[in-house]
Write a protein that holds these residues in place. Structure first.
Motif, mmCIF file in Angstrom:
data_model
loop_
_atom_site.group_PDB
_atom_site.id
_atom_site.type_symbol
_atom_site.label_atom_id
_atom_site.label_comp_id
_atom_site.label_asym_id
_atom_site.label_seq_id
_atom_site.Cartn_x
_atom_site.Cartn_y
_atom_site.Cartn_z
ATOM 1 N N PRO A 1 37.303 -60.014 71.556
ATOM 2 C CA PRO A 1 38.602 -59.853 70.143
ATOM 3 C C PRO A 1 37.592 -60.172 68.964
ATOM 4 N N LEU A 2 37.085 -60.353 68.788
ATOM 5 C CA LEU A 2 35.925 -60.261 67.053
ATOM 6 C C LEU A 2 35.586 -58.725 67.268
ATOM 7 N N GLN A 3 34.957 -58.655 68.237
ATOM 8 C CA GLN A 3 34.357 -57.048 68.479
ATOM 9 C C GLN A 3 35.484 -56.304 67.827
ATOM 10 N N ASP A 4 36.502 -56.396 68.577
ATOM 11 C CA ASP A 4 38.096 -55.437 68.308
ATOM 12 C C ASP A 4 37.856 -55.435 66.689
ATOM 13 N N ILE A 5 37.762 -56.280 65.729
ATOM 14 C CA ILE A 5 38.274 -56.499 64.542
ATOM 15 C C ILE A 5 36.834 -55.426 63.565
ATOM 16 N N GLY A 6 35.868 -55.059 64.503
ATOM 17 C CA GLY A 6 34.616 -54.751 64.073
ATOM 18 C C GLY A 6 33.068 -55.869 64.145
ATOM 19 N N GLY A 7 33.684 -57.066 64.777
ATOM 20 C CA GLY A 7 32.127 -57.449 64.828
ATOM 21 C C GLY A 7 31.602 -57.996 63.584
ATOM 22 N N TRP A 8 30.307 -58.184 64.306
ATOM 23 C CA TRP A 8 29.428 -58.945 63.534
ATOM 24 C C TRP A 8 29.275 -57.571 61.755
ATOM 25 N N PRO A 9 29.530 -57.056 61.576
ATOM 26 C CA PRO A 9 29.367 -56.547 59.774
ATOM 27 C C PRO A 9 30.589 -56.739 59.149
ATOM 28 N N PHE B 1 22.133 -69.191 66.178
ATOM 29 C CA PHE B 1 21.684 -67.613 66.663
ATOM 30 C C PHE B 1 20.606 -67.719 67.380
ATOM 31 N N ASN B 2 20.568 -66.660 68.576
ATOM 32 C CA ASN B 2 19.417 -66.744 69.644
ATOM 33 C C ASN B 2 19.271 -65.539 68.841
ATOM 34 N N GLU B 3 17.898 -64.661 68.376
ATOM 35 C CA GLU B 3 17.274 -63.344 67.974
ATOM 36 C C GLU B 3 18.561 -62.471 68.093
ATOM 37 N N PRO B 4 18.858 -62.906 65.829
ATOM 38 C CA PRO B 4 19.897 -61.894 65.777
ATOM 39 C C PRO B 4 19.454 -60.202 65.373
ATOM 40 N N LYS B 5 18.535 -60.542 65.850
ATOM 41 C CA LYS B 5 17.910 -58.704 65.046
ATOM 42 C C LYS B 5 18.708 -58.196 66.132
ATOM 43 N N GLN B 6 18.294 -58.999 67.663
ATOM 44 C CA GLN B 6 18.600 -58.135 69.358
ATOM 45 C C GLN B 6 19.709 -57.298 69.013
ATOM 46 N N PRO B 7 20.986 -57.920 68.583
ATOM 47 C CA PRO B 7 22.338 -57.013 68.460
ATOM 48 C C PRO B 7 22.808 -56.181 67.419
ATOM 49 N N CYS B 8 22.321 -56.673 66.941
ATOM 50 C CA CYS B 8 22.191 -55.903 65.759
ATOM 51 C C CYS B 8 21.505 -54.768 65.255
ATOM 52 N N GLN B 9 20.098 -54.669 65.794
ATOM 53 C CA GLN B 9 19.480 -53.362 65.714
ATOM 54 C C GLN B 9 20.254 -52.652 66.849
ATOM 55 N N TYR B 10 19.638 -53.710 68.310
ATOM 56 C CA TYR B 10 20.724 -52.701 69.330
ATOM 57 C C TYR B 10 21.932 -52.434 69.688
ATOM 58 N N GLY B 11 22.842 -52.907 68.991
ATOM 59 C CA GLY B 11 23.747 -53.318 69.474
ATOM 60 C C GLY B 11 24.875 -51.837 67.897
ATOM 61 N N HIS B 12 24.429 -52.442 66.556
ATOM 62 C CA HIS B 12 24.259 -51.948 65.943
ATOM 63 C C HIS B 12 23.487 -50.388 65.456
ATOM 64 N N TYR C 1 21.775 -53.430 59.160
ATOM 65 C CA TYR C 1 22.075 -54.585 58.098
ATOM 66 C C TYR C 1 23.422 -55.267 57.564
ATOM 67 N N LEU C 2 24.458 -54.203 57.636
ATOM 68 C CA LEU C 2 25.077 -55.241 57.631
ATOM 69 C C LEU C 2 25.699 -55.920 58.694
ATOM 70 N N CYS C 3 25.161 -56.071 60.213
ATOM 71 C CA CYS C 3 25.398 -56.930 61.207
ATOM 72 C C CYS C 3 24.890 -58.105 60.283
ATOM 73 N N ALA C 4 23.338 -58.404 60.357
ATOM 74 C CA ALA C 4 22.530 -59.008 59.638
ATOM 75 C C ALA C 4 22.702 -59.457 58.454
ATOM 76 N N HIS C 5 23.441 -59.176 57.180
ATOM 77 C CA HIS C 5 24.526 -59.860 56.434
ATOM 78 C C HIS C 5 25.399 -60.768 56.661
ATOM 79 N N THR C 6 26.271 -60.511 57.286
ATOM 80 C CA THR C 6 27.046 -61.667 57.887
ATOM 81 C C THR C 6 26.433 -62.285 59.017
ATOM 82 N N ILE C 7 25.457 -62.111 59.911
ATOM 83 C CA ILE C 7 24.535 -63.176 60.682
ATOM 84 C C ILE C 7 24.018 -64.207 59.481
#
Length: 495
Positions: A149-157, A186-197, A214-220
């Motif tokens: 449900p949090l991805q449905d509103i845009g996720g980490w970006p 968080f565990n390895e936030p680079k992975q969901p940001c780089q590989y997910g977004h 970059y937007l993902c990482a900024h929020t995390i």
């Protein structure tokens, strides 16, 4: 007799090490040894007892081919077998067990307005069993599995997610903090940001390279800081715990002694590790200057009105920097780095923003997990570089391990562990690095993301074809138990 034969085997195997001399010093008395797992990779029970859907549930149900038509729906069934797994930990003799909470199991919608008591009880029971058996829980709040449900509103970006994560963190500290004294946000936030977004290989599968990542990482990074300050201001005085974030990196070695290759290797380190580490661990805060400068210049040439790398305000820089009690590191392997000409201006990407070439030496020994060749000397180098770059923090190694095909006679894993542990000792005694703990990935064979069940990291084998998902200790598990007892990675160590 079995144990004697086993140690004779270990002695003979270690004597044929081909990667340099093994350290024969003992680890310090207060050094901690442990193992790690993650919720989606072991728990299963993906929709039982009120658990909500997370991004990996959705991603692999809608795209089953991505992990070879395998997923974590059942995994190792640790949701039902956690007491058995605690006994595995007890047999190993570990000091700590690093595991993650499933945000969706506690908060099915991702929001704190709906708490799932069955999920709360599961983690309370697990934590109680660990404490009763003298095993210290190291708890990660998010290990890739954002509630859908949090991805449905845009996720980490979406910057609003920092608020929702803060609410979740506060609830976790309230529920479990009396028994949990070591937290990772968080565990390895680079992975969901780089590989997910960025690349689009991980959920949610968005290929927005050079922007979404970059937007993902900024929020995390801001979400991590929020959780740190909540713990520091509201819980630390009563619970007396510590909090950090888990960051990952390879060691990046210049492929020659040329100044250009040295500069390229440092640039790669900063874009990989410094991206998340600098804002938190560097005394100046903020992103690495090389990232700020290069992304701004390439963005300008690409026709953007401003840099694709978001900016922290002065107040945000001050709020984020120093939000740690220790530095938690996941590291597995090493890459060589060549300087190269600038990538052409065109479609933006993280790789183009760096503009270097990375590769692994063909002579290095590989594993069943791609890109994770065995390069033990990289462990000492990455520890020493972090120590020098980030003002000598306490470093806790939260993941390090080796993948094979799951055999009980896993001699290559023993070789891996002995050599990497030896290089941890070299970092401690030769370089003066303050390393206080080491954690093997993983306790048991489990679901390894897009590799499914083909890469086996466990100290215990899991028979995924058996109805009971039988666990059986491997020879590396016996070896690791001996390391924990003797604090020595080889047969005999200096006192």
């Amino acid at each position: 007799m079995k144990l004697i034969l086993f140690y004779c085997f270990v002695l003979g195997f270690l004597s044929r090490n081909t990667n340099g001399d093994l350290a024969n010093k003992k680890f310090p008395e207060n050094f901690r040894f442990g193992v790690a797992t993650a919720a989606y990779q072991i728990e299963g029970a993906w929709n039982e007892d009120g658990k909500g859907e997370n991004v990996w549930d959705r991603f692999l149900h809608e795209n089953p081919f991505m992990a070879g038509y395998q997923n974590g729906d059942v995994a190792c069934d640790s949701y039902h077998k956690y007491l058995e797994d605690v006994q595995l930990l007890k047999y190993l003799g570990v000091n700590h067990y690093r595991f993650s909470l499933s945000w969706s199991r506690i908060l099915p919608t991702g929001y704190v307005n709906q708490v799932n008591q069955a999920g709360v009880d599961y983690y309370k029971n697990l934590i109680s069993a660990l404490v009763e058996n003298g095993i210290e829980p190291f708890v990660t709040l998010v290990h890739f599995d954002l509630p859908q449900p949090l991805q449905d509103i845009g996720g980490w970006p979406n910057p609003q997610l920092a608020d929702y994560f803060a609410d979740y963190a506060r609830l976790a500290f309230t529920l479990f903090g009396d028994d949990v004294k070591n937290w990772m946000t968080f565990n390895e936030p680079k992975q969901p940001c780089q590989y997910g977004h960025g690349y689009g290989y991980f959920p949610p599968g968005y290929a927005t390279d050079g922007i979404g990542d970059y937007l993902c990482a900024h929020t995390i990074i801001k979400a991590h800081a929020r959780a740190y300050h909540i713990y520091d201001e509201e819980f630390r005085s009563q619970q007396n715990g510590r909090i950090s974030i888990v960051l990952d990196t390879y060691w990046y070695e210049p492929s020659s002694d040329s100044d250009e290759d040295k500069e390229a290797a440092e640039r790669q380190r900063q874009f990989t590790f410094g991206w998340f580490a600098n804002p938190i661990y560097h005394p100046d805060g903020n992103y690495p200057q090389v990232m700020i400068d290069r992304i701004a210049e390439r963005s300008k040439q690409e026709g953007f009105s401003k840099s694709r790398l978001p900016e922290f305000t002065t107040d945000e820089i001050e709020y984020i920097k120093g939000t740690y009690d220790f530095l938690s590191l996941n590291t597995y392997s090493t890459y060589l780095v060549n300087w190269t000409e600038e990538y052409p201006i065109g479609n933006p990407s993280w790789d183009a923003d760096i503009s270097v070439t990375t590769y692994q030496d063909p002579s290095w020994i590989g594993s069943t997990s791609p890109t994770l060749d065995i390069v033990p000397w990289g462990m000492q180098k990455v520890l020493s570089w972090i120590d020098q770059t980030y003002n000598h923090p306490e470093i806790f190694i939260s993941e390090n391990g080796y993948a094979d095909n799951g055999d009980l006679n896993d001699s290559q894993r023993i070789d891996f562990l002995s050599q990497y542990l030896s290089n941890v000792l070299l970092a401690i005694f030769d370089d003066g690095v303050n390393v206080t703990g080491y954690t093997v990935w993983s306790l048991i064979d489990n679901f390894e993301w897009l590799l499914g069940y083909t890469a086996k990291y466990g100290l215990y084998q899991v028979d995924f074809d058996s109805p009971n998902l039988t666990r059986t200790i491997k020879e590396s598990g016996e070896y690791y138990n001996n390391v924990i007892v003797t604090k020595c990675p080889v047969d005999t160590c200096e006192d």
